[in-house]
Enzyme design. Sequence first.
Site, PDB file in Angstrom:
ATOM      1  N   TYR A  33      32.955  31.743  -4.663  1.00 39.34           N
ATOM      2  CA  TYR A  33      33.087  30.292  -4.518  1.00 39.34           C
ATOM      3  C   TYR A  33      34.453  29.971  -3.917  1.00 39.34           C
ATOM      4  CZ  TYR A  33      33.900  25.407  -5.400  1.00 39.34           C
ATOM      5  OH  TYR A  33      34.202  24.090  -5.211  1.00 39.34           O
TER       6      TYR A  33
ATOM      7  N   ARG B 150       0.816  -1.221   0.000  1.00 38.92           N
ATOM      8  CA  ARG B 150       0.000   0.000   0.000  1.00 38.92           C
ATOM      9  C   ARG B 150       0.849   1.270   0.000  1.00 38.92           C
ATOM     10  NH1 ARG B 150      -3.346  -2.619   4.890  1.00 38.92           N
ATOM     11  NH2 ARG B 150      -1.363  -3.744   4.989  1.00 38.92           N
TER      12      ARG B 150
ATOM     13  N   ASN C 252      -6.653  -4.937  16.958  1.00 34.49           N
ATOM     14  CA  ASN C 252      -5.406  -5.603  17.317  1.00 34.49           C
ATOM     15  C   ASN C 252      -4.247  -4.679  16.970  1.00 34.49           C
ATOM     16  OD1 ASN C 252      -3.251  -7.411  17.575  1.00 34.49           O
ATOM     17  ND2 ASN C 252      -3.595  -8.265  15.520  1.00 34.49           N
TER      18      ASN C 252
END
Length: 465
Positions: free
Chosen positions: A366, A16, A170
Site C-alpha cells: 500500500y 415507469r 409519433n
Amino acid sequence: MTAPAVIILAAGRGKRMKSHTPKVLHSVGGRPMLEYVLRTAEALAPVQTVVVVGHRAEAVEAFLAGRAAVARQDPPRGTGDAVRCAMAALSAFRGTAVILSGDTPLLSAETVARLLAGHERSGAALTLATTRIPDPGGYGRVVRGAGDAVTAVVEERDAAPEHRAISEVNAGIYAIESSYLAAALTLLKADNAQGEYYLTDVIGIAVAQGRLVCAEAVDAEEVIGINSRGDLARVEAIVRERVRQQWMAQGVTMLDPARVLIDTGVTIGSDTVLAPGVWLEGATEIGAACVIGAGSHIISSRLGEGVEIKDHCVIDRAVIEDGASVGPFAHLRPDTVLRKKSKVGNFVELKKAELGAGSKANHLTYLGDATIGADVNIGAGTITCNYDGEHKHRTVIEDGVFVGSDTQFVAPVRVGKGAIIAAGATVTADVPEDALVISRVKQVVKPGWAKRLRETRGKKKETRG
Ligand code: UD1
Ligand code: MG
C-alpha cells in the site's frame, strides 16, 4: 434554414423507470440521456434553448449548469403543459420552435435539420416526426385520413382498437411556428385517460382549424423513447455497439467486442488491445499499443503509449505514463501517477502517490500519500502508514532507494537517495542519502533446539499412550 428556438421536455416523473433519479439523468453510454439531447439541440445553433424541468428540478438544473435556459413545470401535468411553461421564456421569439423530448437520446441533429428543412419547404403550421415500428406499444399512434393527411395523434391509453393496430407512431419531435404554438396551447384540455395536457392534441387542433400539418418519416432506432428500464437497456446496447464499432474502425482490437464497455467520452489509440470484460469509463484516454487485460475497469484515467494493464485491475483517476505495467489485481486510486516504465504488481494499492520512472512495487503493497523517485524498488508487503487517526502525512522516497520486504514507513518520513532499507524495517525517522536502515530484533540461533523439543514431545506421547 433560419435559426430555430429549441424546447426540450425534461420535467416528467418518469414513473415507469421506478427511480429516485429523474429519468432524463439516467445514464446511457456513461452520460445522462439529456446530454445527448442537449448536444443535438446545440448542433442546430438555435437562437435559444429552453429545458422544461419539474420532477427533481434541482438535480436537472445542476446538471444543465447554465448551458440552457430553464423553465419550471410544477407539477408536471403533461407534455402540452410542459411546452406552455416554456413559452414565457420564448415570448420575444418569432420563428420555428423545435420541440424535443429529453428521453430520446439517439436522435441526431441531421434528422432534426431534415425535419426543419421539410417544415420550411411545406410552410406547414406543424411538422411532426413519425416512424413505423412493428411493436408500437406505448407510443402515440399517427392517424391519417383522406389523401393520407395526418389528422391526429392518439395516445395508447386513449386509443380505440383500430388505432392501436396502427404501426406509424409519433416520435415526439416537432417543428412548429411559435405564434401558432402559443395560440394552440391555450386550447388544450386534459380530458383523457391520464388527465394530462397532451402536446399531441395540438395536431388534432391544427387539423380542425384547417392548418397544414406535415409528417416527416425518420429512422425508427433514432427515435426510441426511453420510458422503462427495458427501453434504457435497449438504447444502452445500441450506443455501446456504436462506440465499439467507431474504435475498431480506428484500429483498436477487441477480443470479444460484445463484452467490452466503452463510454462515449473515452479515446483510444490504434493497436491497443482490449480483452473481454474491459470497462473504460468517463473521460479515460488510452494511448496507442496498450494492452488492457480481462476484467479491468478504468475510470477517467490517462494512459500513455505501450502501457500494459493486466487482468482485473481497478484504475480510478490515475495517470500512467508510456511503457508502465500494472496488475494483475492492482487498485490505483485517485491522484496516482505512474511514471515511464514503472511497474505495479499484484495486490498493490496506490492513492495520491507517484511512482517514479522505472520504479517497481511488484507485490502486496500500500502506497498512499507518497512520492517515490526513479529506479526505486519497493519490496513485497511495504506499507506507507499515512494516517495517524486524525491527519494524513506524506512519505518521500528519493531516487534509487532499495526498500526490503515488509517495511513500514510511518509518515511523515523522508528517505534520501540511494539508501537501503533492510527487510522488516519500521522507518519512523528520516533516512540520509546512501544510508542503511535496519530496525529489527537481532536474530538468535539455538542449535538443535527444535530437535530436542520434538524428542521431549515424543516421550510425553509414549507415557500417555
Ligand atoms: C410521448 C408522446 C407520444 C410519443 C412519445 C414518443 C405525448 C402526450 N405523448 O409519450 O405520442 O409517441 O412521447 O417518445 O406527448 N414531460 C414533461 N412534463 C410532463 C410530462 C412529460 O416535461 O408533464 C417530458 C418527459 O420528461 C419526457 C417527455 O416529456 O422527456 C415525454 O414524456 P413521456 O411521459 O415520456 O411521454 P410518452 O408517454 O413517451
Ligand atoms: Mg417517453
